[in-house]
Design a protein around this motif. Structure first.
Motif, mmCIF file in Angstrom:
data_model
loop_
_atom_site.group_PDB
_atom_site.id
_atom_site.type_symbol
_atom_site.label_atom_id
_atom_site.label_comp_id
_atom_site.label_asym_id
_atom_site.label_seq_id
_atom_site.Cartn_x
_atom_site.Cartn_y
_atom_site.Cartn_z
ATOM 1 N N THR A 1 30.916 29.923 27.624
ATOM 2 C CA THR A 1 31.905 30.689 26.863
ATOM 3 C C THR A 1 32.016 32.127 27.357
ATOM 4 O OG1 THR A 1 30.282 31.345 25.187
ATOM 5 C CG2 THR A 1 31.500 29.296 24.812
ATOM 6 N N HIS A 2 30.911 32.681 27.856
ATOM 7 C CA HIS A 2 30.888 34.047 28.366
ATOM 8 C C HIS A 2 30.021 34.107 29.628
ATOM 9 C CE1 HIS A 2 31.798 34.479 24.069
ATOM 10 N NE2 HIS A 2 32.346 35.653 24.344
ATOM 11 N N GLU B 1 38.003 28.529 35.651
ATOM 12 C CA GLU B 1 38.549 29.438 34.647
ATOM 13 C C GLU B 1 37.877 30.795 34.836
ATOM 14 O OE1 GLU B 1 40.944 30.641 33.113
ATOM 15 O OE2 GLU B 1 41.342 28.877 31.856
ATOM 16 N N SER B 2 38.464 31.823 34.251
ATOM 17 C CA SER B 2 37.943 33.175 34.420
ATOM 18 C C SER B 2 38.155 33.983 33.159
ATOM 19 C CB SER B 2 38.624 33.867 35.605
ATOM 20 O OG SER B 2 39.975 34.173 35.284
ATOM 21 N N SER B 3 37.550 35.161 33.141
ATOM 22 C CA SER B 3 37.826 36.131 32.090
ATOM 23 C C SER B 3 39.094 36.898 32.452
ATOM 24 C CB SER B 3 36.661 37.105 31.946
ATOM 25 O OG SER B 3 36.593 37.955 33.087
ATOM 26 N N ILE C 1 35.220 33.924 28.765
ATOM 27 C CA ILE C 1 35.963 33.050 29.677
ATOM 28 C C ILE C 1 37.171 32.484 28.935
ATOM 29 C CG2 ILE C 1 35.864 30.961 31.076
ATOM 30 C CD1 ILE C 1 34.237 33.302 32.166
ATOM 31 N N ASN C 2 38.346 32.678 29.498
ATOM 32 C CA ASN C 2 39.560 32.127 28.902
ATOM 33 C C ASN C 2 39.536 30.605 28.982
ATOM 34 O OD1 ASN C 2 40.737 34.732 28.442
ATOM 35 N ND2 ASN C 2 41.254 34.812 30.613
ATOM 36 N N ASN C 3 39.977 29.956 27.928
ATOM 37 C CA ASN C 3 40.048 28.488 27.903
ATOM 38 C C ASN C 3 38.732 27.870 28.385
ATOM 39 O OD1 ASN C 3 41.412 26.204 27.207
ATOM 40 N ND2 ASN C 3 42.710 26.126 29.021
#
Length: 406
Positions: free
Chosen positions: A220-221, A252-254, A272-274
């Motif tokens: 998630t992060h 995916e990325s921030s 992290i987006n999505n």
């Protein structure tokens, strides 16, 4: 490089080890020279005759003159997690580098693992044989640690003729959901971060750590330690946190972030987006993507480096990183078997004279299972009463579709 033992009888040269850049992980090689032939000499000189084609890059490090015992096992290094999650299962293996520093081959000897502090665990393995002046890596299966707190990991051998090198320790913090290699513990009330240096480059490059999952988990992060070794010259540079797959594709990325003076010399975290798309029960690759270069990622000394762990990622290609223990950690969560996200509102468009338009949204199934017909969906306008509808088609796992309200 050669070592010259000089006495009244003359000079003898014995090859000793040097820094070997041809290693998978470049590092110092260790050579041992037995000085027994010079016993009872009144005066012995030890000199180094270093030769280099380029006449540079000559370094002498860690010269030790010691007793050469018959029986002398040593524990040199421990490779374990620095941050270990208690709520989730990641690989609990602990590795140690041991060597036989004595004259005699050692057979059927035991190597012990002990974890104390917030958690308690012990294990023993038996090594069949280790020849003189040889080293090896031993692996403990480890165990899931349930309690949050600070732990001391100790690997040791039985007492022998030299007990000064029989054990090695490592500090591990157990937290609810964080995984990382960086050693960042609290010991006797003091915050410990081993000395760091900064790495980076002039171009677009990502520094990535690989973590091995056992449970099916998502990141998630991602967090990284941002240093100030370049005297604020990195302020204003852009970066993002990324999660990638084994082929080097960024999943995916921030959002893109900007280095500020307030970030320096501390951990910085991004969501992290999505993040549902990062689900895995195998290798998890997380990193910091330095979009316009810079030198600000913290790394800790680790020599030799653990294998297949630290990488750079550029143009979809992983390259083993040799800079040190990269300070990039991840925050984990259980994967989501049922998770639908609305990515965008496709219609209605904002303009004049468009006539009657249907409401269309772009949906994606982030879950690990198919979304079956019958799932309710609704919208409202300006906080008004919801308009209810039902998704009538199957949306496969990780499929993206446009849904039209009728």
């Amino acid at each position: 490089t050669a070592v010259n033992s000089v006495n009244t009888a003359g000079t003898s040269s014995t090859l000793v080890k040097r820094y070997n850049n041809a290693y998978t992980t470049p590092g110092w090689e260790k050579y041992m020279v037995d000085l027994a032939p010079y016993s009872n000499q009144s005066c012995i000189y030890i000199a180094f005759d270093a030769k280099s084609n380029a006449k540079n890059n000559i370094n002498i490090d860690r010269v030790v003159v010691r007793n050469f015992h018959n029986n002398d096992l040593a524990v040199n290094d421990i490779w374990a997690l620095g941050a270990n999650p208690t709520q989730y299962e990641v690989s609990p293996r602990i590795y140690a580098n041991i060597s036989n520093e004595g004259r005699n081959t050692q057979t059927n000897f035991k190597v012990m693992l002990e974890i104390t502090g917030a958690n308690t665990y012990r294990d023993t393995i038996t090594v069949p044989s280790l020849a003189s002046r040889r080293s090896m890596v031993v692996s403990f299966n480890g165990v899931h640690l349930n309690n949050n707190g600070d732990n001391v990991v100790r690997v040791y051998c039985a007492s022998d003729m030299n007990n000064d090198n029989n054990e090695h320790t490592w500090l591990m913090t157990t937290t609810a959901s964080e995984v990382g290699y960086a050693n960042d513990s609290i010991v006797a009330g003091q915050h410990v971060t081993y000395s760091t240096v900064a790495v980076g480059g002039t171009g677009h490059i990502a520094y990535v750590n690989k973590y091995n999952m056992v449970d099916t988990l998502i990141a998630t992060h991602v967090k990284a330690y941002i240093t100030n070794t370049a005297n604020n010259s990195n302020v204003g540079r852009h970066f993002r946190f990324v999660v990638a797959d084994a082929s080097g594709n960024i999943i995916e990325s921030s959002d893109t972030m900007t280095v500020t003076a307030a970030m320096e010399n501390q951990w910085v975290m991004g969501e992290i987006n999505n993040f549902a798309l990062t689900s895995t029960n195998g290798p998890l690759y997380v990193g910091i993507d330095m979009i316009d270069g810079g030198t600000y990622l913290g790394v800790q000394e680790e020599a030799p480096l653990r294998d297949t762990t630290y990488y750079t990622l550029a143009n979809g290609t992983y390259t083993p990183s040799t800079v040190g223990r990269q300070m990039v950690n991840a925050i984990l969560e259980s994967h989501m078997p049922h998770e639908v996200a609305m990515l965008s509102l496709e219609h209605p468009l904002t303009n004049c004279d468009l006539g009657h338009e249907h409401i269309v949204v772009k949906l994606t199934n982030n879950g690990s299972t198919d979304l079956l017909p019958g799932t309710p969906i609704h919208y409202s306008i300006n906080g008004g009463a919801p308009v209810n509808a039902t998704i009538t088609n199957t949306i496969a796992s990780h499929e993206t579709v446009d849904y039209t309200f009728t």
